[in-house]
Design an enzyme around this catalytic site. Structure first.
Site, PDB file in Angstrom:
ATOM      1  N   GLU A  41       0.816  -1.205   0.000  1.00 21.98           N
ATOM      2  CA  GLU A  41       0.000   0.000   0.000  1.00 21.98           C
ATOM      3  C   GLU A  41       0.854   1.262   0.000  1.00 21.98           C
ATOM      4  OE1 GLU A  41      -1.877  -1.290   3.531  1.00 21.98           O
ATOM      5  OE2 GLU A  41      -0.630  -0.016   4.783  1.00 21.98           O
ATOM      6  N   CYS A  57       3.687   8.342   0.825  1.00 19.87           N
ATOM      7  CA  CYS A  57       4.298   7.384   1.743  1.00 19.87           C
ATOM      8  C   CYS A  57       4.368   6.042   1.009  1.00 19.87           C
ATOM      9  CB  CYS A  57       3.422   7.299   2.986  1.00 19.87           C
ATOM     10  SG  CYS A  57       3.876   5.988   4.114  1.00 19.87           S
ATOM     11  N   CYS A  76       6.767  -7.303   6.717  1.00 16.09           N
ATOM     12  CA  CYS A  76       7.989  -6.824   7.380  1.00 16.09           C
ATOM     13  C   CYS A  76       8.413  -7.865   8.404  1.00 16.09           C
ATOM     14  CB  CYS A  76       7.734  -5.481   8.070  1.00 16.09           C
ATOM     15  SG  CYS A  76       9.185  -4.835   8.952  1.00 16.09           S
ATOM     16  N   CYS A 116       7.538  -5.556  15.298  1.00 19.26           N
ATOM     17  CA  CYS A 116       7.204  -4.585  16.349  1.00 19.26           C
ATOM     18  C   CYS A 116       5.785  -4.924  16.828  1.00 19.26           C
ATOM     19  CB  CYS A 116       7.252  -3.163  15.802  1.00 19.26           C
ATOM     20  SG  CYS A 116       8.880  -2.753  15.112  1.00 19.26           S
ATOM     21  N   CYS A 170       2.460  -3.087  15.473  1.00 15.30           N
ATOM     22  CA  CYS A 170       2.361  -2.740  14.048  1.00 15.30           C
ATOM     23  C   CYS A 170       1.633  -3.810  13.233  1.00 15.30           C
ATOM     24  CB  CYS A 170       3.769  -2.532  13.492  1.00 15.30           C
ATOM     25  SG  CYS A 170       3.812  -2.304  11.707  1.00 15.30           S
ATOM     26  N   GLY A 215       7.259  -2.207   5.687  1.00 11.37           N
ATOM     27  CA  GLY A 215       8.611  -2.716   5.544  1.00 11.37           C
ATOM     28  C   GLY A 215       9.691  -1.869   6.180  1.00 11.37           C
ATOM     29  N   GLU A 216      10.866  -2.467   6.338  1.00 13.56           N
ATOM     30  CA  GLU A 216      12.031  -1.799   6.922  1.00 13.56           C
ATOM     31  C   GLU A 216      13.011  -1.458   5.793  1.00 13.56           C
ATOM     32  OE1 GLU A 216      13.421  -0.428   9.708  1.00 13.56           O
ATOM     33  OE2 GLU A 216      15.104  -0.205   8.326  1.00 13.56           O
ATOM     34  N   SER A 247      12.598   6.211   6.914  1.00 13.23           N
ATOM     35  CA  SER A 247      12.311   5.899   8.317  1.00 13.23           C
ATOM     36  C   SER A 247      12.768   4.482   8.639  1.00 13.23           C
ATOM     37  CB  SER A 247      10.806   6.023   8.574  1.00 13.23           C
ATOM     38  OG  SER A 247      10.477   5.529   9.859  1.00 13.23           O
ATOM     39  N   SER A 256      12.621   5.337  14.325  1.00  9.43           N
ATOM     40  CA  SER A 256      11.499   4.966  15.186  1.00  9.43           C
ATOM     41  C   SER A 256      12.046   4.540  16.542  1.00  9.43           C
ATOM     42  CB  SER A 256      10.729   3.801  14.554  1.00  9.43           C
ATOM     43  OG  SER A 256      10.156   4.231  13.342  1.00  9.43           O
ATOM     44  N   LEU A 257      11.838   5.372  17.532  1.00  4.39           N
ATOM     45  CA  LEU A 257      12.423   5.125  18.855  1.00  4.39           C
ATOM     46  C   LEU A 257      11.402   4.435  19.761  1.00  4.39           C
ATOM     47  CD1 LEU A 257      15.259   5.738  19.745  1.00  4.39           C
ATOM     48  CD2 LEU A 257      14.454   7.883  20.737  1.00  4.39           C
ATOM     49  N   HIS A 258      10.281   5.098  19.992  1.00  2.10           N
ATOM     50  CA  HIS A 258       9.133   4.526  20.715  1.00  2.10           C
ATOM     51  C   HIS A 258       9.362   4.191  22.180  1.00  2.10           C
ATOM     52  CE1 HIS A 258       7.564   4.584  16.761  1.00  2.10           C
ATOM     53  NE2 HIS A 258       7.937   3.398  16.381  1.00  2.10           N
ATOM     54  N   ASN A 261      -2.671   4.323  15.952  1.00  6.32           N
ATOM     55  CA  ASN A 261      -3.881   3.889  15.247  1.00  6.32           C
ATOM     56  C   ASN A 261      -4.190   2.465  15.709  1.00  6.32           C
ATOM     57  OD1 ASN A 261      -5.718   2.841  13.359  1.00  6.32           O
ATOM     58  ND2 ASN A 261      -5.030   4.287  11.814  1.00  6.32           N
ATOM     59  N   CYS A 268       0.492   2.346   8.723  1.00  5.81           N
ATOM     60  CA  CYS A 268       1.363   1.244   8.350  1.00  5.81           C
ATOM     61  C   CYS A 268       0.702  -0.139   8.288  1.00  5.81           C
ATOM     62  CB  CYS A 268       2.463   1.257   9.412  1.00  5.81           C
ATOM     63  SG  CYS A 268       3.814   0.184   9.128  1.00  5.81           S
TER      64      CYS A 268
HETATM   65  N1  SAH Z   1       9.693   0.183   9.214  1.00  5.04           N
HETATM   66  C1  SAH Z   1      10.029   1.553   9.310  1.00  5.04           C
HETATM   67  C2  SAH Z   1       9.177   2.452   8.442  1.00  5.04           C
HETATM   68  C3  SAH Z   1       7.708   2.106   8.318  1.00  5.04           C
HETATM   69  S1  SAH Z   1       6.720   2.266   9.732  1.00  5.04           S
HETATM   70  C4  SAH Z   1       9.959   2.008  10.753  1.00  5.04           C
HETATM   71  O1  SAH Z   1       9.484   1.249  11.591  1.00  5.04           O
HETATM   72  O2  SAH Z   1      10.407   3.100  11.026  1.00  5.04           O
HETATM   73  C5  SAH Z   1       6.447   4.016   9.872  1.00  5.04           C
HETATM   74  C6  SAH Z   1       6.086   4.460  11.280  1.00  5.04           C
HETATM   75  O3  SAH Z   1       4.738   4.060  11.640  1.00  5.04           O
HETATM   76  C7  SAH Z   1       6.997   3.851  12.343  1.00  5.04           C
HETATM   77  O4  SAH Z   1       7.448   4.838  13.230  1.00  5.04           O
HETATM   78  C8  SAH Z   1       6.074   2.872  13.032  1.00  5.04           C
HETATM   79  O5  SAH Z   1       6.491   2.595  14.308  1.00  5.04           O
HETATM   80  C9  SAH Z   1       4.737   3.561  12.965  1.00  5.04           C
HETATM   81  N2  SAH Z   1       3.570   2.710  13.202  1.00  5.04           N
HETATM   82  C10 SAH Z   1       3.439   1.388  13.008  1.00  5.04           C
HETATM   83  N3  SAH Z   1       2.196   0.962  13.348  1.00  5.04           N
HETATM   84  C11 SAH Z   1       1.510   2.051  13.765  1.00  5.04           C
HETATM   85  C12 SAH Z   1       0.173   2.278  14.245  1.00  5.04           C
HETATM   86  N4  SAH Z   1      -0.701   1.298  14.338  1.00  5.04           N
HETATM   87  N5  SAH Z   1      -0.178   3.540  14.589  1.00  5.04           N
HETATM   88  C13 SAH Z   1       0.709   4.555  14.460  1.00  5.04           C
HETATM   89  N6  SAH Z   1       1.980   4.410  14.009  1.00  5.04           N
HETATM   90  C14 SAH Z   1       2.375   3.177  13.672  1.00  5.04           C
HETATM   91 FE1  SF4 Z   2       8.330  -3.236  10.368  1.00  5.30          FE
HETATM   92 FE2  SF4 Z   2       8.284  -0.599  10.861  1.00  5.30          FE
HETATM   93 FE3  SF4 Z   2       6.119  -2.153  11.352  1.00  5.30          FE
HETATM   94 FE4  SF4 Z   2       8.286  -2.383  12.887  1.00  5.30          FE
HETATM   95  S1  SF4 Z   2       6.970  -0.568  12.682  1.00  5.30           S
HETATM   96  S2  SF4 Z   2       7.094  -4.092  12.037  1.00  5.30           S
HETATM   97  S3  SF4 Z   2       9.908  -2.058  11.406  1.00  5.30           S
HETATM   98  S4  SF4 Z   2       7.019  -1.721   9.371  1.00  5.30           S
END
Ligand code: SAH
Ligand code: SF4
Length: 341
Positions: free
Chosen positions: A86, A100, A107, A111, A114, A157-158, A189, A212-214, A288, A331
């Site tokens: 997507e 985007c 992926c 995480c 996600c 994806g990463e 990212s 992406s730190l979180h 989300n 995502c």
């Molecule tokens: N894989 C890479 C880039 C794609 S994800 C990464 O993780 O950075 C892009 C961003 O969306 C990341 O910061 C990810 O943590 C965040 N993300 C993933 N699932 C989400 C959700 N359900 N709600 C909000 N942000 C989310």
């Molecule tokens: Fe992959 Fe980014 Fe989702 Fe983590 S947040 S599973 S790295 S797409």
């Protein structure tokens, strides 16, 4: 679509005149032609050859969702082997048209919050498959006299697990003959793959990096993102400092706000100490939760308080406007829902 460089190489090998490559790019990016047969300046035998050897689209749009005011448009694409990915077009008031893009189907990073992570890894995308997601929106915008002018690698994806194709795609986005998007408007990212960050410093130093730190520490980060077990916070911070030192560019740290998990005042103070002195910016992302079981989004007051603590500690922070919530524009959410059984 192939890059202009590869198209020229192909033509060189087959004895096709080089000016044909420029004609094709002009037709794609100036006249929004999406079919070789419609590019009338091309001879018929060349059209047939190109349809086979250099298809304009390597993917097919399946579903298009749009929010009420049309500022967020999400497309689900099917790749040639049936995988689904997507991409999202976000239109901002300041004339930014940002796409985007996804760089992998699924992926492998797992995480916990996600939707893409839950699908597991399917395969890497080629640079053509990455670029074509944006080409689809570019051609749509062209018909209204607009263009795509920002790219974020924040879809499925990463990026740094598909490094070479991502860099090729970024360079193609930058090519003046095509998208003509400045690297300063291209953001990659990553979940924090250190070798990828180091390589990016050399290969595309003018592009933006988002990490992406979180979480503000290893203990919590390891619970949310398995990648944190391989690349520890200390080393990640050192690498990020190296990035800003060498590129003079501000890093964006992404921090998704998860209720009662990483959103306390204590976490905000800890994050402030971690990032103090860095050329950075924190992007707080409202979670989300559409397809999440168990994990909840932080309430607005909590996010505001978190942002306030960062600010009084001198860390620039913004709360991301949650665009396209009603169309599952986070995502992996649309592809996750429609994934092939
Ligand atoms: N894989 C890479 C880039 C794609 S994800 C990464 O993780 O950075 C892009 C961003 O969306 C990341 O910061 C990810 O943590 C965040 N993300 C993933 N699932 C989400 C959700 N359900 N709600 C909000 N942000 C989310
Ligand atoms: Fe992959 Fe980014 Fe989702 Fe983590 S947040 S599973 S790295 S797409």
């Amino acid at each position: 679509m192939k890059s202009l460089f590869e198209l020229r190489e192909l033509f060189k090998k087959r004895g096709i005149p080089q000016f044909r490559a420029n004609q094709i790019y002009q037709a794609l990016f100036k006249s929004a032609k999406n079919n070789y047969a419609d590019i009338h300046v091309l001879p018929k035998d060349l059209t047939e050859f190109l349809e086979k050897e250099a298809p304009i689209y390597t993917l097919k749009p399946l579903i298009k969702n749009q929010n009420k005011d049309g500022t967020t448009i999400k497309a689900l694409f099917e790749l040639r082997d049936g995988e689904k990915i997507e991409a999202v077009l976000m239109k901002f008031e300041d004339k930014r048209n940002s796409v985007c893009v996804s760089c992998q189907a699924g992926c492998p990073m797992k995480c916990v919050f996600c939707a893409t992570g839950k699908m597991g890894f399917r395969r890497n995308l080629t640079y053509e498959e990455i670029v074509d997601q944006a080409l689809y929106f570019e051609q749509e915008l062209l018909t209204k006299g607009e263009r795509v002018n920002h790219i974020v690698f924040m879809g499925m994806g990463e990026p740094f697990l598909n490094y070479d194709e991502v860099i090729k795609a970024a360079k193609m986005f930058n090519d003046p003959a095509g998208f003509n998007i400045s690297f300063r408007h291209i953001t990659v990212s990553t979940s924090g793959i250190i070798p990828g960050i180091k390589q990016m410093i050399n290969d595309i130093p003018q592009a933006n990096l988002a990490v992406s730190l979180h979480a503000p520490n290893d203990k919590l980060r390891k619970k949310l993102m398995p990648v944190a077990k391989t690349y520890l916070m200390n080393e990640l911070m050192e690498t990020c400092k190296e990035y800003t030192h060498k590129t003079h560019r501000r890093i964006t740290y992404e921090y998704v706000m998860l209720k009662d998990i990483n959103d306390s005042d204590k976490c905000a103070h800890e994050l402030s100490s971690l990032l103090r002195g860095q050329l950075c910016h924190v992007n707080l992302i409202p979670f989300n939760e559409t397809y999440s079981k168990g994990i909840k989004a932080s309430v607005k007051n909590r996010i505001d308080s978190f942002a306030h603590i960062l600010k009084i500690n001198g860390i620039p922070a913004t709360i991301r406007v949650s665009m396209g919530k009603e169309i599952n524009a986070a995502c992996g959410q649309l592809a996750g829902k429609n994934k092939s059984k």
